[in-house]
Write a protein that holds these residues in place. Structure first.
Motif, PDB file in Angstrom:
ATOM      1  N   PRO A  21       0.822  -1.200   0.000  1.00 27.37           N
ATOM      2  CA  PRO A  21       0.000   0.000   0.000  1.00 27.37           C
ATOM      3  C   PRO A  21       0.854   1.246   0.000  1.00 27.37           C
ATOM      4  CG  PRO A  21      -0.736  -1.603   1.665  1.00 27.37           C
ATOM      5  CD  PRO A  21       0.577  -2.079   1.144  1.00 27.37           C
ATOM      6  N   SER A  22       0.244   2.369  -0.404  1.00 27.52           N
ATOM      7  CA  SER A  22       1.003   3.604  -0.560  1.00 27.52           C
ATOM      8  C   SER A  22       1.311   4.284   0.768  1.00 27.52           C
ATOM      9  CB  SER A  22       0.237   4.573  -1.461  1.00 27.52           C
ATOM     10  OG  SER A  22      -1.044   4.835  -0.913  1.00 27.52           O
ATOM     11  N   SER A  23       0.464   4.088   1.799  1.00 33.71           N
ATOM     12  CA  SER A  23       0.669   4.784   3.063  1.00 33.71           C
ATOM     13  C   SER A  23       1.488   3.912   3.998  1.00 33.71           C
ATOM     14  CB  SER A  23      -0.679   5.121   3.705  1.00 33.71           C
ATOM     15  OG  SER A  23      -1.458   3.959   3.849  1.00 33.71           O
ATOM     16  N   GLU A  24       2.802   3.936   3.853  1.00 36.12           N
ATOM     17  CA  GLU A  24       3.708   3.109   4.633  1.00 36.12           C
ATOM     18  C   GLU A  24       4.770   3.996   5.283  1.00 36.12           C
ATOM     19  OE1 GLU A  24       3.060   0.165   5.181  1.00 36.12           O
ATOM     20  OE2 GLU A  24       1.806  -0.539   3.547  1.00 36.12           O
ATOM     21  N   PRO A  25       5.539   3.447   6.254  1.00 34.03           N
ATOM     22  CA  PRO A  25       6.628   4.237   6.857  1.00 34.03           C
ATOM     23  C   PRO A  25       7.544   4.811   5.784  1.00 34.03           C
ATOM     24  CG  PRO A  25       6.279   2.193   8.065  1.00 34.03           C
ATOM     25  CD  PRO A  25       5.408   2.129   6.849  1.00 34.03           C
ATOM     26  N   ALA A  26       8.070   5.992   6.075  1.00 34.97           N
ATOM     27  CA  ALA A  26       8.852   6.732   5.077  1.00 34.97           C
ATOM     28  C   ALA A  26      10.082   5.973   4.614  1.00 34.97           C
ATOM     29  CB  ALA A  26       9.250   8.092   5.660  1.00 34.97           C
ATOM     30  N   ILE A  27      10.643   5.128   5.473  1.00 31.03           N
ATOM     31  CA  ILE A  27      11.888   4.444   5.116  1.00 31.03           C
ATOM     32  C   ILE A  27      11.668   3.220   4.233  1.00 31.03           C
ATOM     33  CG2 ILE A  27      12.978   5.188   7.253  1.00 31.03           C
ATOM     34  CD1 ILE A  27      12.732   2.258   8.212  1.00 31.03           C
ATOM     35  N   LEU A  28      10.420   2.926   3.907  1.00 30.49           N
ATOM     36  CA  LEU A  28      10.147   1.677   3.185  1.00 30.49           C
ATOM     37  C   LEU A  28      10.901   1.596   1.864  1.00 30.49           C
ATOM     38  CD1 LEU A  28       8.585  -0.973   2.961  1.00 30.49           C
ATOM     39  CD2 LEU A  28       6.748   0.288   1.855  1.00 30.49           C
ATOM     40  N   GLU A  29      11.014   2.708   1.155  1.00 27.63           N
ATOM     41  CA  GLU A  29      11.651   2.680  -0.170  1.00 27.63           C
ATOM     42  C   GLU A  29      13.109   2.263  -0.117  1.00 27.63           C
ATOM     43  OE1 GLU A  29      11.106   6.325  -2.197  1.00 27.63           O
ATOM     44  OE2 GLU A  29       8.917   6.166  -2.286  1.00 27.63           O
ATOM     45  N   THR A  30      13.768   2.451   1.010  1.00 30.17           N
ATOM     46  CA  THR A  30      15.196   2.093   1.114  1.00 30.17           C
ATOM     47  C   THR A  30      15.408   0.903   2.042  1.00 30.17           C
ATOM     48  OG1 THR A  30      15.499   3.707   2.899  1.00 30.17           O
ATOM     49  CG2 THR A  30      15.937   4.452   0.638  1.00 30.17           C
ATOM     50  N   THR A  31      14.356   0.144   2.301  1.00 32.26           N
ATOM     51  CA  THR A  31      14.445  -0.999   3.207  1.00 32.26           C
ATOM     52  C   THR A  31      14.161  -2.287   2.448  1.00 32.26           C
ATOM     53  OG1 THR A  31      13.682   0.346   5.068  1.00 32.26           O
ATOM     54  CG2 THR A  31      13.547  -2.037   5.337  1.00 32.26           C
ATOM     55  N   VAL A  32      14.886  -3.333   2.789  1.00 34.30           N
ATOM     56  CA  VAL A  32      14.640  -4.653   2.227  1.00 34.30           C
ATOM     57  C   VAL A  32      14.270  -5.589   3.365  1.00 34.30           C
ATOM     58  CG1 VAL A  32      17.050  -5.383   2.378  1.00 34.30           C
ATOM     59  CG2 VAL A  32      15.530  -6.492   0.745  1.00 34.30           C
ATOM     60  N   ALA A  33      13.285  -6.461   3.111  1.00 30.57           N
ATOM     61  CA  ALA A  33      12.891  -7.469   4.096  1.00 30.57           C
ATOM     62  C   ALA A  33      13.607  -8.773   3.777  1.00 30.57           C
ATOM     63  CB  ALA A  33      11.380  -7.679   4.064  1.00 30.57           C
ATOM     64  N   VAL A  34      14.330  -9.281   4.740  1.00 31.26           N
ATOM     65  CA  VAL A  34      15.008 -10.568   4.592  1.00 31.26           C
ATOM     66  C   VAL A  34      14.242 -11.588   5.435  1.00 31.26           C
ATOM     67  CG1 VAL A  34      17.130 -11.865   4.960  1.00 31.26           C
ATOM     68  CG2 VAL A  34      17.230  -9.477   4.184  1.00 31.26           C
ATOM     69  N   VAL A  35      13.633 -12.553   4.770  1.00 32.88           N
ATOM     70  CA  VAL A  35      12.814 -13.562   5.442  1.00 32.88           C
ATOM     71  C   VAL A  35      13.610 -14.856   5.508  1.00 32.88           C
ATOM     72  CG1 VAL A  35      10.621 -14.792   5.466  1.00 32.88           C
ATOM     73  CG2 VAL A  35      10.731 -12.465   4.518  1.00 32.88           C
ATOM     74  N   LEU A  36      13.897 -15.312   6.717  1.00 33.72           N
ATOM     75  CA  LEU A  36      14.703 -16.507   6.904  1.00 33.72           C
ATOM     76  C   LEU A  36      13.811 -17.742   6.824  1.00 33.72           C
ATOM     77  CD1 LEU A  36      17.070 -15.315   9.780  1.00 33.72           C
ATOM     78  CD2 LEU A  36      17.169 -14.877   7.316  1.00 33.72           C
ATOM     79  N   ALA A  37      14.051 -18.571   5.799  1.00 36.59           N
ATOM     80  CA  ALA A  37      13.200 -19.736   5.559  1.00 36.59           C
ATOM     81  C   ALA A  37      14.006 -20.985   5.272  1.00 36.59           C
ATOM     82  CB  ALA A  37      12.256 -19.448   4.389  1.00 36.59           C
ATOM     83  N   ALA A  38      15.282 -21.000   5.675  1.00 42.77           N
ATOM     84  CA  ALA A  38      16.126 -22.169   5.405  1.00 42.77           C
ATOM     85  C   ALA A  38      15.865 -23.290   6.385  1.00 42.77           C
ATOM     86  CB  ALA A  38      17.596 -21.769   5.434  1.00 42.77           C
ATOM     87  N   GLY A  39      15.437 -22.946   7.603  1.00 41.50           N
ATOM     88  CA  GLY A  39      15.178 -23.965   8.604  1.00 41.50           C
ATOM     89  C   GLY A  39      16.449 -24.555   9.167  1.00 41.50           C
ATOM     90  N   ALA A  40      16.354 -25.060  10.391  1.00 42.46           N
ATOM     91  CA  ALA A  40      17.531 -25.653  11.026  1.00 42.46           C
ATOM     92  C   ALA A  40      17.777 -27.074  10.557  1.00 42.46           C
ATOM     93  CB  ALA A  40      17.355 -25.629  12.547  1.00 42.46           C
ATOM     94  N   ASP A  41      16.696 -27.757  10.122  1.00 37.72           N
ATOM     95  CA  ASP A  41      16.822 -29.155   9.685  1.00 37.72           C
ATOM     96  C   ASP A  41      15.642 -29.491   8.782  1.00 37.72           C
ATOM     97  OD1 ASP A  41      14.625 -29.511  11.455  1.00 37.72           O
ATOM     98  OD2 ASP A  41      16.002 -29.942  13.105  1.00 37.72           O
ATOM     99  N   ALA A  42      15.589 -30.747   8.331  1.00 36.82           N
ATOM    100  CA  ALA A  42      14.538 -31.172   7.406  1.00 36.82           C
ATOM    101  C   ALA A  42      13.153 -31.071   8.041  1.00 36.82           C
ATOM    102  CB  ALA A  42      14.799 -32.596   6.939  1.00 36.82           C
ATOM    103  N   ALA A  43      13.055 -31.381   9.338  1.00 25.97           N
ATOM    104  CA  ALA A  43      11.762 -31.342  10.025  1.00 25.97           C
ATOM    105  C   ALA A  43      11.210 -29.920  10.081  1.00 25.97           C
ATOM    106  CB  ALA A  43      11.892 -31.917  11.435  1.00 25.97           C
ATOM    107  N   SER A  44      12.072 -28.963  10.385  1.00 21.17           N
ATOM    108  CA  SER A  44      11.609 -27.570  10.459  1.00 21.17           C
ATOM    109  C   SER A  44      11.228 -27.063   9.077  1.00 21.17           C
ATOM    110  CB  SER A  44      12.679 -26.686  11.096  1.00 21.17           C
ATOM    111  OG  SER A  44      13.858 -26.676  10.322  1.00 21.17           O
ATOM    112  N   ARG A  45      11.956 -27.497   8.057  1.00 27.47           N
ATOM    113  CA  ARG A  45      11.601 -27.080   6.694  1.00 27.47           C
ATOM    114  C   ARG A  45      10.260 -27.677   6.268  1.00 27.47           C
ATOM    115  NH1 ARG A  45      17.252 -27.342   6.233  1.00 27.47           N
ATOM    116  NH2 ARG A  45      17.280 -29.535   5.580  1.00 27.47           N
ATOM    117  N   GLN A  46       9.981 -28.885   6.700  1.00 30.80           N
ATOM    118  CA  GLN A  46       8.705 -29.506   6.370  1.00 30.80           C
ATOM    119  C   GLN A  46       7.548 -28.745   7.012  1.00 30.80           C
ATOM    120  OE1 GLN A  46       8.474 -33.656   7.329  1.00 30.80           O
ATOM    121  NE2 GLN A  46       6.373 -33.879   6.596  1.00 30.80           N
ATOM    122  N   LEU A  47       7.768 -28.259   8.224  1.00 26.46           N
ATOM    123  CA  LEU A  47       6.722 -27.479   8.890  1.00 26.46           C
ATOM    124  C   LEU A  47       6.388 -26.200   8.114  1.00 26.46           C
ATOM    125  CD1 LEU A  47       7.726 -27.837  12.648  1.00 26.46           C
ATOM    126  CD2 LEU A  47       5.589 -28.609  11.612  1.00 26.46           C
TER     127      LEU A  47
END
Length: 732
Positions: free
Chosen positions: A5-31
């Protein structure tokens, strides 16, 4: 996939979201790919991040070769692989080469924490931006043990230490403490430099970055979340089950500030004024309806629009007219305030594609809404209203096409027209007006500050019925109560008849938009709609000679079924919602259709409920039979026997909406108290059928945040017993 949406915090344009999805093991990745709500754990997590960040600013860190996660989350995101599962700091470092040009700030969050709300992501970004700190953490105050590290503060409130979970003293268990949720916002260069420095010492934990910042004297900022459901991570199947309950519960939480979506219930779209109900939403919904009319080639026939007496109804009707006119769709705009059944009548009478009424029916005065009728006067079915609301919710201000009302009127594409006389004439063509004249009926009418006094008053006057109106003034606050014609809200009408000492033959009431009826007999006793439907069905069949079955919704008396069986005719049960009643009438050729909440119609009249027509029909019944309401009731009971109905409602909390269906599914009922269960029907809510037409119903309202409970039994005592059991069940 949608952009942020257009009405977001001012710093959004220079911010990147890093989402950690590697998991610690196969079981966590399956979840991460396990089902959660209508999607998977990782998809829910990314949906919340996408609500804030555009796809080109979201980096997902996966395990090597994990193509399943990429396929589920969408090809528009940026993906990198964490070569080795060394830790969270190492996972963030893996995103280094994929950082977009101009990225100055990094937000780190996790795919296994899917319940973090978009509002919290915006909150931490805004706090980081406004305070100027180099690092901001997401924290929460919790009680008891959580699988998170703790945040410790000094006397001045500044963070002095961040502990790992295994470093927390056992004395904390059961106590209230502040935890580190694990989401961070930091200056990107500084964060990556700190990660590199720690990696040289074989330390790959993000919490070590925080500890290093504290040790170097940096002041750490926090953004605190107060909904501890957001903290729920998913590292075990037990935690997944807990998360599923939270997701279900959230579906029913009223979103007052951030979510103003249009949602249709069983009787149109309704919302609280100033929150969901706004002129902007009225325009969006009308644009969606206009789009549907154009796509289907039915735009030339136009629409008819009216409004009731609620706050903003006139302004909303005019705003709606401007949208349809802007889309080259002719509009008949009904002046002043009008009853809903008049608009139901007007659509087929004028040959319009849609009839639209601005109303919230019997809801409290702080509500308003909109009902939409098809060309034949029927309510659209669920698939149609779903299309309206879904398209409307996707529209922006730029998508709305309008034409100024003054210009539209001058051009003739909006025409003001009064249809009161036509509506009254149509009713009087069906009602035996002459039979009522000379009957000397004397009635009291309570329109509950609604819209029936002009039309119903005209009809009663034409019948030569002496009618006294109370609560007839224009009052958008409805005297401070919800304008529903039920026993609890008709005290003034009941008192007036009792104090009249036989002067009045009948008390009549209609709800705020005049599509429901309430009746009080000559003794001042409230007559339930269940009993009224019995009387009218008998009258139509035995006095008017109109054959055909009866349709009722599943919350309405089974005595109608008994009377239908006595006549050798069919009875048909349908879901709640008058559109289902009229569909059922068409299916079996019924002479009468109704619901216990006060709505009814007859064959040959409009395909919607009409309290004004119903009042006129009751007057005709009294005149032609020469009997009082109390006498007619006793006569009908001789045919059907007696069943006693009770109903109650409790606020439908989100927890209740999850717990009640689960308990019903987990604990199959064999008895309610000492009464054996014959069968259970889940068609609409849960209806528990007992012996001898006795039953109990639990159903969440489609128009209000209420869990409704209905029962019908052989005696008042048994009915109260069944209702008490339901109350105990839902509050246990």
């Amino acid at each position: 996939m949608t952009n942020a949406p257009s009405s977001e915090p001012a710093i959004l344009e220079t911010t990147v979201a890093v989402v950690l999805a590697a998991g610690a093991d196969a079981a966590s990745r399956q979840l991460l790919t396990s089902p959660l709500g209508d999607s998977t754990v990782a998809e829910v997590a990314l949906r919340n991040v996408r609500a804030v960040f555009p796809a080109q600013q979201i980096i997902v860190v996966t395990a090597p070769g994990d193509t399943e996660l990429r396929d589920r989350l969408g090809a528009d995101l940026i993906y990198v692989e964490q070569a080795e599962s060394l830790g969270t700091g190492n996972a963030v470092a893996a995103a280094r080469e994929a950082l977009p040009a101009g990225a100055e700030t990094i937000l780190v969050t996790y795919a296994d924490t899917p319940l973090l709300r978009p509002e919290s992501i915006r909150g931490i970004l805004n706090r980081f931006d406004l305070t100027g700190r180099q690092l901001t953490l997401l924290s929460a105050i919790v009680t008891g043990e959580f699988p998170h590290g703790d945040i410790l503060r000094g006397a001045d409130g500044r963070i002095t230490e961040v502990l790992e979970h295994d470093e927390i003293p056992s004395t904390v268990e059961g106590a209230t403490h502040e935890i580190n949720v694990g989401t961070y916002v930091s200056n990107g260069v500084k964060l990556l430099n700190q990660i590199d420095a720690l990696a040289a010492t074989s330390d790959h934990r993000l919490t070590s970055v925080v500890k290093r910042a504290i040790d170097s004297g940096d002041e750490i900022e926090t953004y605190r979340i107060y909904d501890t459901d957001e903290v729920q991570g998913i590292n075990t199947t037990t935690e997944l089950e807990e998360a599923e309950s939270i997701v279900l519960k959230r579906l029913f939480v009223p979103r007052k500030n951030t979510d103003t979506k249009i949602v249709f219930g069983t009787g149109g779209w309704r919302a609280v004024i100033g929150e969901g109900y706004t002129l902007a939403n009225v325009r969006r919904l009308c644009q969606a309806i206009a789009n549907e009319a154009i796509r289907s080639g039915k735009d030339a026939a136009g629409v008819v629009i009216g409004g009731d007496r609620r706050f903003l109804s006139r302004e909303s009707a005019e705003a709606a007219a401007e949208v349809f006119a802007g889309n080259n769709i002719p509009v008949v705009l009904l002046p002043d305030d009008v009853p809903t059944p008049l608009v139901t009548f007007a659509a087929p009478f004028l040959g319009k594609t849609y009839g639209i009424i601005i109303t919230s029916s019997h809801n409290p005065p702080e509500w308003n809404g909109m009902k939409v009728f098809r060309a034949d006067g029927s309510l659209p079915l669920d698939d149609e209203t779903d299309r309206f609301q879904d398209e409307a919710n996707e529209l922006t201000v730029k998508d709305i096409v309008t034409l100024d009302l003054a210009v539209a009127r001058a051009a003739g594409i909006v025409v003001d027209q009064t249809l009161t006389s036509e509506y009254v004439d149509a009713i009087e063509a069906i009602i035996d007006v002459e039979a009522v004249r000379g009957s000397n009926l004397n009635v009291v009418v309570d329109p509950m500050y609604g819209t029936s006094q002009l039309t119903l008053g005209t009809i009663l006057s034409d019948m030569r019925v002496r009618a006294e109106f109370i609560h007839a003034a224009h009052n958008p606050l409805f005297g401070g109560i919800a304008p529903a014609p039920d026993l609890q809200r008709l005290n003034a009408l009941i008192s007036m008849i009792k104090e009249g000492n036989g002067r009045y033959d009948l008390g009549m009431a209609t709800d705020g938009d005049s599509d429901r009826i309430g009746i009080v007999d000559e003794q001042g006793e409230y007559v339930s709609t269940n009993d009224l439907l019995l009387l009218l069905y008998w009258y139509l069949h035995e006095v008017r000679g109109e054959k055909g079955g009866v349709v009722r919704n599943l919350a309405t008396t089974h005595m109608l079924d008994r009377l239908a069986a006595h006549f050798g005719e069919e009875s048909f049960e349908c879901k709640v919602g008058f559109k289902h009643v009229t569909a059922g009438m068409d299916k079996i050729g019924a002479v009468l259709g109704g619901e216990s909440s006060g709505g009814l119609t007859v064959r040959g009249w409009i395909l919607g409920k009409d309290g004004i027509f119903a009042c006129a029909l009751v007057a005709e019944m009294l005149a032609r039979t020469g009997k009082r309401i109390s006498e007619l009731r006793e006569m009908i009971y001789e045919i059907t026997g007696r069943l006693y109905s009770l109903e109650a409602g409790v606020p439908a909390t989100p927890d209740m909406r999850v717990a009640v269906p689960r308990r019903l599914a987990a604990e199959p009922l064999t008895h309610i108290g000492s009464y054996p269960v014959v069968s259970i029907d889940h068609t609409d809510g849960t209806k528990i059928l007992l012996e001898n037409d006795n039953w109990a119903l639990l159903r969440f309202s489609g128009t209000e945040p209420v869990l409704r409970m209905f029962v019908e039994a052989d005696s008042p005592e048994k009915a109260e017993e069944l209702l008490d059991w339901l109350r105990g069940f839902v509050t246990a």
